[in-house]
Design a protein around this motif. Sequence first.
Motif, PDB file in Angstrom:
ATOM      1  N   UNK A  80      -3.286 -16.194 -13.835  1.00  0.00           N
ATOM      2  CA  UNK A  80      -3.626 -15.764 -15.183  1.00  0.00           C
ATOM      3  C   UNK A  80      -4.047 -14.319 -15.310  1.00  0.00           C
ATOM      4  N   UNK A  81      -3.754 -13.486 -14.293  1.00  0.00           N
ATOM      5  CA  UNK A  81      -4.164 -12.084 -14.342  1.00  0.00           C
ATOM      6  C   UNK A  81      -3.201 -11.231 -15.165  1.00  0.00           C
ATOM      7  N   UNK A  82      -1.928 -11.622 -15.196  1.00  0.00           N
ATOM      8  CA  UNK A  82      -0.933 -10.847 -15.942  1.00  0.00           C
ATOM      9  C   UNK A  82       0.350 -11.661 -16.052  1.00  0.00           C
ATOM     10  N   UNK A  83       1.290 -11.157 -16.841  1.00  0.00           N
ATOM     11  CA  UNK A  83       2.626 -11.724 -16.848  1.00  0.00           C
ATOM     12  C   UNK A  83       3.434 -11.035 -15.755  1.00  0.00           C
ATOM     13  N   UNK A  84       4.334 -11.766 -15.163  1.00  0.00           N
ATOM     14  CA  UNK A  84       5.111 -11.228 -14.051  1.00  0.00           C
ATOM     15  C   UNK A  84       6.128 -10.197 -14.536  1.00  0.00           C
ATOM     16  N   UNK A  85       5.933  -8.905 -14.185  1.00  0.00           N
ATOM     17  CA  UNK A  85       6.902  -7.882 -14.587  1.00  0.00           C
ATOM     18  C   UNK A  85       8.036  -7.703 -13.589  1.00  0.00           C
ATOM     19  N   UNK A  86       7.930  -8.375 -12.416  1.00  0.00           N
ATOM     20  CA  UNK A  86       8.933  -8.187 -11.359  1.00  0.00           C
ATOM     21  C   UNK A  86      10.062  -9.202 -11.553  1.00  0.00           C
TER      22      UNK A  86
ATOM     23  N   UNK B  52       0.824  -1.213   0.000  1.00  0.00           N
ATOM     24  CA  UNK B  52       0.000   0.000   0.000  1.00  0.00           C
ATOM     25  C   UNK B  52       0.857   1.262   0.000  1.00  0.00           C
ATOM     26  N   UNK B  53       1.897   1.264   0.815  1.00  0.00           N
ATOM     27  CA  UNK B  53       2.718   2.469   0.957  1.00  0.00           C
ATOM     28  C   UNK B  53       3.583   2.747  -0.268  1.00  0.00           C
ATOM     29  N   UNK B  54       4.247   1.720  -0.783  1.00  0.00           N
ATOM     30  CA  UNK B  54       5.251   1.953  -1.827  1.00  0.00           C
ATOM     31  C   UNK B  54       4.744   1.777  -3.257  1.00  0.00           C
ATOM     32  N   UNK B  55       3.642   1.080  -3.415  1.00  0.00           N
ATOM     33  CA  UNK B  55       3.162   0.804  -4.770  1.00  0.00           C
ATOM     34  C   UNK B  55       1.804   1.447  -5.052  1.00  0.00           C
ATOM     35  N   UNK B  56       1.458   2.462  -4.256  1.00  0.00           N
ATOM     36  CA  UNK B  56       0.175   3.143  -4.432  1.00  0.00           C
ATOM     37  C   UNK B  56       0.052   3.802  -5.805  1.00  0.00           C
ATOM     38  N   UNK B  57       1.181   4.183  -6.405  1.00  0.00           N
ATOM     39  CA  UNK B  57       1.143   4.827  -7.730  1.00  0.00           C
ATOM     40  C   UNK B  57       0.645   3.877  -8.814  1.00  0.00           C
ATOM     41  N   UNK B  58       0.614   2.574  -8.515  1.00  0.00           N
ATOM     42  CA  UNK B  58       0.147   1.585  -9.495  1.00  0.00           C
ATOM     43  C   UNK B  58      -1.330   1.226  -9.313  1.00  0.00           C
ATOM     44  N   UNK B  59      -1.972   1.783  -8.285  1.00  0.00           N
ATOM     45  CA  UNK B  59      -3.316   1.346  -7.914  1.00  0.00           C
ATOM     46  C   UNK B  59      -4.309   1.346  -9.077  1.00  0.00           C
ATOM     47  N   UNK B  60      -4.281   2.366  -9.916  1.00  0.00           N
ATOM     48  CA  UNK B  60      -5.266   2.477 -10.993  1.00  0.00           C
ATOM     49  C   UNK B  60      -4.768   1.901 -12.320  1.00  0.00           C
ATOM     50  N   UNK B  61      -3.572   1.381 -12.309  1.00  0.00           N
ATOM     51  CA  UNK B  61      -3.020   0.817 -13.545  1.00  0.00           C
ATOM     52  C   UNK B  61      -3.494  -0.625 -13.726  1.00  0.00           C
ATOM     53  N   UNK B  62      -3.691  -1.028 -14.970  1.00  0.00           N
ATOM     54  CA  UNK B  62      -4.083  -2.401 -15.253  1.00  0.00           C
ATOM     55  C   UNK B  62      -2.932  -3.332 -14.914  1.00  0.00           C
ATOM     56  N   UNK B  63      -3.268  -4.458 -14.309  1.00  0.00           N
ATOM     57  CA  UNK B  63      -2.224  -5.414 -13.954  1.00  0.00           C
ATOM     58  C   UNK B  63      -1.425  -5.828 -15.182  1.00  0.00           C
ATOM     59  N   UNK B  64      -2.138  -6.044 -16.279  1.00  0.00           N
ATOM     60  CA  UNK B  64      -1.477  -6.511 -17.499  1.00  0.00           C
ATOM     61  C   UNK B  64      -0.601  -5.435 -18.148  1.00  0.00           C
ATOM     62  N   UNK B  65      -0.750  -4.177 -17.691  1.00  0.00           N
ATOM     63  CA  UNK B  65       0.010  -3.089 -18.294  1.00  0.00           C
ATOM     64  C   UNK B  65       1.176  -2.601 -17.460  1.00  0.00           C
TER      65      UNK B  65
ATOM     66  N   UNK C  83       4.762  -2.426 -16.012  1.00  0.00           N
ATOM     67  CA  UNK C  83       6.032  -2.809 -16.625  1.00  0.00           C
ATOM     68  C   UNK C  83       7.142  -2.982 -15.587  1.00  0.00           C
ATOM     69  N   UNK C  84       8.176  -3.665 -16.021  1.00  0.00           N
ATOM     70  CA  UNK C  84       9.363  -3.840 -15.177  1.00  0.00           C
ATOM     71  C   UNK C  84       9.966  -2.482 -14.828  1.00  0.00           C
ATOM     72  N   UNK C  85       9.954  -1.572 -15.785  1.00  0.00           N
ATOM     73  CA  UNK C  85      10.508  -0.244 -15.547  1.00  0.00           C
ATOM     74  C   UNK C  85       9.785   0.516 -14.460  1.00  0.00           C
ATOM     75  N   UNK C  86       8.456   0.382 -14.393  1.00  0.00           N
ATOM     76  CA  UNK C  86       7.679   1.084 -13.369  1.00  0.00           C
ATOM     77  C   UNK C  86       8.017   0.561 -11.971  1.00  0.00           C
ATOM     78  N   UNK C  87       8.152  -0.745 -11.850  1.00  0.00           N
ATOM     79  CA  UNK C  87       8.497  -1.324 -10.549  1.00  0.00           C
ATOM     80  C   UNK C  87       9.928  -0.949 -10.162  1.00  0.00           C
ATOM     81  N   UNK C  88      10.829  -0.995 -11.141  1.00  0.00           N
ATOM     82  CA  UNK C  88      12.225  -0.628 -10.879  1.00  0.00           C
ATOM     83  C   UNK C  88      12.339   0.806 -10.389  1.00  0.00           C
TER      84      UNK C  88
END
Length: 372
Positions: free
Chosen positions: A162-168, A111-124, A126-131
């Motif tokens: 089956x929700x997405x491919x693993x970007x991490x 919740x604290x560190x990945x809140x910027x991804x909350x509204x993004x589609x799981x399938x969309x 990217x590795x760059x966003x997590x990095x």
Amino acid sequence: MAKLAFTELTIRNLKPGSYFDEKTPAFGIRVGKNRKTWIVVRGRERLRTRVGHYPALPLAEARKKALVLLGSPLDAHSLSTFADGRELFLRTHCAQHQRERTRKETERLLTKHFASLDRKKLSGITTGQITAILDGLLPTPSEAQHAFKVARTFFRWAEARGYCKNPCTMPAPSRDVARDRVLTDDELKRIYREAKGQFGQIVRLLILTGQRRGEIAALKWEYVDLDKGEISLPPEIVKNGRRHTFPIGPMVKKILQAMTASEGYLFPARRRQTPFAGFSAAKHGLDKVAGVVDWTLHDLRRTFATNLATLGVAPHVIERLLNHITGSLSPIALRYNKAKYDKEMQEALRTWETRLTAILAPSRIPRTSRRA
């Protein structure tokens, strides 16, 4: 297909056929001539998935597994955002596989560190966003490591469903360099003297007992026995999952006796029935008034252990006080040596409190002699 209120007695006496639970409609059992098989029915195509066999898998455990498989009415199409996935992940995977304390920490990190991804589609995602998120945590290596591990577990879970491919898939952040900071007597004196209020009581107990900050912050009165002079930490709040009972000395008793005994936590968070959690701001304030820098609360645990060793306390007694599983005793010795070392631990803590009292004593300034 009949619907029944599943109980152990009902299941035991079922005749051949298929039956479904009234409590969990998509959860059922198929009874054959030779075996009984737990099943769940999922999706629009009503696909059957085998959960296990009765009686090897009892009803209660089978229902838990079925609920995990069923997860949520959300399917892969409607479970689109990171926030949706996080909620389901916490409710299913974490609820089944993690202790409550670990589950709360997982929720905090996601919740604290990945809140910027909350509204993004799981399938969309990217590795760059997590990095980018993890790179922002590099000034705090330990937090970056924990955030990475939680994110990796989450996306592996999402990919398996089956929700997405693993970007991490990036390498883990650099590990934090192991600390070896031991506070000096003067630093310990300044910290102890300036430790005030609720946080101050926690700090003083950390200095006196050598326990972990999360364990002291989560203390409840039911864990404390002032008559016996001991504290017993239950497995659910202890790092290694083993009950830890340790003696307390007069200085600890004095701190606890000065507090108002009530139900719940000794150090509750403000307006919440949860343990104290405001460590960062409180420690920042203590640093200012004490004038001690570059130290952590965990350094108090190392300082405690180092002082006991200097005072001649045996290594295995120190490890018992710290609740370490490994150390001077080999795995085989740990398995067979069930001695609690109560007397030795009591003596060690008395010796430490005597030493700490001397450290805290006011400095004596020699008087200037006067000539007649």
